[in-house]
Scaffold this motif. Sequence first.
Motif, PDB file in Angstrom:
ATOM      1  N   THR A  41       0.853  -1.196   0.000  1.00 50.82           N
ATOM      2  CA  THR A  41       0.000   0.000   0.000  1.00 50.82           C
ATOM      3  C   THR A  41       0.887   1.243   0.000  1.00 50.82           C
ATOM      4  O   THR A  41       1.806   1.362   0.816  1.00 50.82           O
ATOM      5  CB  THR A  41      -0.923   0.027   1.223  1.00 50.82           C
ATOM      6  N   VAL A  42       0.593   2.162  -0.912  1.00 52.48           N
ATOM      7  CA  VAL A  42       1.407   3.367  -1.067  1.00 52.48           C
ATOM      8  C   VAL A  42       0.528   4.597  -0.906  1.00 52.48           C
ATOM      9  O   VAL A  42      -0.463   4.767  -1.622  1.00 52.48           O
ATOM     10  CB  VAL A  42       2.085   3.402  -2.452  1.00 52.48           C
ATOM     11  N   GLY A  43       0.880   5.472   0.033  1.00 49.28           N
ATOM     12  CA  GLY A  43       0.187   6.741   0.179  1.00 49.28           C
ATOM     13  C   GLY A  43       0.787   7.763  -0.767  1.00 49.28           C
ATOM     14  O   GLY A  43       2.011   7.873  -0.890  1.00 49.28           O
ATOM     15  N   VAL A  44      -0.084   8.515  -1.451  1.00 40.22           N
ATOM     16  CA  VAL A  44       0.366   9.498  -2.446  1.00 40.22           C
ATOM     17  C   VAL A  44      -0.221  10.852  -2.081  1.00 40.22           C
ATOM     18  O   VAL A  44      -1.432  10.995  -1.963  1.00 40.22           O
ATOM     19  CB  VAL A  44      -0.093   9.095  -3.867  1.00 40.22           C
ATOM     20  N   PHE A  45       0.641  11.864  -1.909  1.00 37.26           N
ATOM     21  CA  PHE A  45       0.156  13.201  -1.591  1.00 37.26           C
ATOM     22  C   PHE A  45      -0.647  13.735  -2.769  1.00 37.26           C
ATOM     23  O   PHE A  45      -0.132  13.877  -3.881  1.00 37.26           O
ATOM     24  CB  PHE A  45       1.315  14.153  -1.307  1.00 37.26           C
ATOM     25  N   THR A  70      -1.539  -1.023  -4.196  1.00 38.52           N
ATOM     26  CA  THR A  70      -2.639  -0.073  -4.064  1.00 38.52           C
ATOM     27  C   THR A  70      -2.055   1.315  -3.843  1.00 38.52           C
ATOM     28  O   THR A  70      -1.316   1.529  -2.882  1.00 38.52           O
ATOM     29  CB  THR A  70      -3.545  -0.423  -2.869  1.00 38.52           C
ATOM     30  N   LEU A  71      -2.384   2.249  -4.727  1.00 33.58           N
ATOM     31  CA  LEU A  71      -2.011   3.645  -4.548  1.00 33.58           C
ATOM     32  C   LEU A  71      -3.223   4.400  -4.022  1.00 33.58           C
ATOM     33  O   LEU A  71      -4.291   4.361  -4.629  1.00 33.58           O
ATOM     34  CB  LEU A  71      -1.563   4.270  -5.879  1.00 33.58           C
ATOM     35  N   MET A  90       4.300   2.672   2.514  1.00 26.50           N
ATOM     36  CA  MET A  90       5.299   3.683   2.214  1.00 26.50           C
ATOM     37  C   MET A  90       4.673   4.865   1.488  1.00 26.50           C
ATOM     38  O   MET A  90       3.522   4.808   1.036  1.00 26.50           O
ATOM     39  CB  MET A  90       6.438   3.098   1.368  1.00 26.50           C
ATOM     40  N   ALA A  91       5.450   5.946   1.382  1.00 22.94           N
ATOM     41  CA  ALA A  91       5.113   7.119   0.578  1.00 22.94           C
ATOM     42  C   ALA A  91       6.415   7.637  -0.019  1.00 22.94           C
ATOM     43  O   ALA A  91       7.468   7.573   0.625  1.00 22.94           O
ATOM     44  CB  ALA A  91       4.451   8.195   1.423  1.00 22.94           C
TER      45      ALA A  91
END
Length: 300
Positions: A41-45, A70-71, A90-91
């Motif tokens: 899982t990736v957090g995206v600003f 998953t973004l 991560m991000a």
Amino acid sequence: MRKKLASLMAVAAASTLALTACGSDSGAAAGPENGDKKELTVGVFAGWDEGLAVSHLWERILAKKGYDVTLTSADVAPVFSGISTGDFDMAMDVWLPETHATQAEKYGDKIVELGTWTENAKLTVAVNKDADIESLDELAGKADMFGNRIVGIDPGAGLTKAMNDRVIPQYGLEKMDFVTSSTPAMLTELKKATGAGDDILVTLWRPHWAYDAFDIKDLKDPKGTLGDAEHISTYGSLTFKEDFPTLAGWMKDFKIDDEHLFSLENAMFNGADTQEYAPIVDQWISENQEWVDSLTAAKK
């Protein structure tokens, strides 16, 4: 960016951007065979184009290697919080030492730095490349060249604050009309002016695809009003290196130069009226295959 420039788009706390499907790819169905977990899982600003670009690039790279990525788009604070709790693995768009210093300090003992992928991130004031000006300290005397206008971005952006608090007063630009509305509006004016061969002055930042799309240059900032260059890093959860030992190595080594980043951003965001980025990124990868392959190549 400092888009940071702070909220370039208002978003709900989180909205799914993309899920990699495993269906037709037998490798994806099997998962990665390198010791890593399959689901990432990736957090995206939200609204930070450089982070969107590198996140989608790695989503496509990892999907082909069997990961299920998953973004998720969210504002800065929820992404940092999500990494600290393990909701995000991560991000990839953490700006330091200034922009995200508060968040990095708040969650410092609950997140881990995985690698730095560019060290040339900075706020800028840009003009068309053939404009007869090289530095901000010339601008007060050449304001008429630009119709006495500075074309800015969002009123609440960090860049706008830097312009109002430091750039304008320290360079004596109070008589210029500082126009703020939005980043898309600024880019529309930039495209129109450069296409017509007119002079234009805009607030911008690096990295940004405008440097690939338009013939522009940065004005020098001898007084340092826009701050020093920052680096952009990837951060992960405390268990990231245990959960993704191979990917952790790739993130540690990942670097992207301006040429590749600007080219990728330009392909994704300049005139592409879609958020279905997978086919665009796949096409870009095919045109830069040797470089992309090097990102996950075994080190000799």
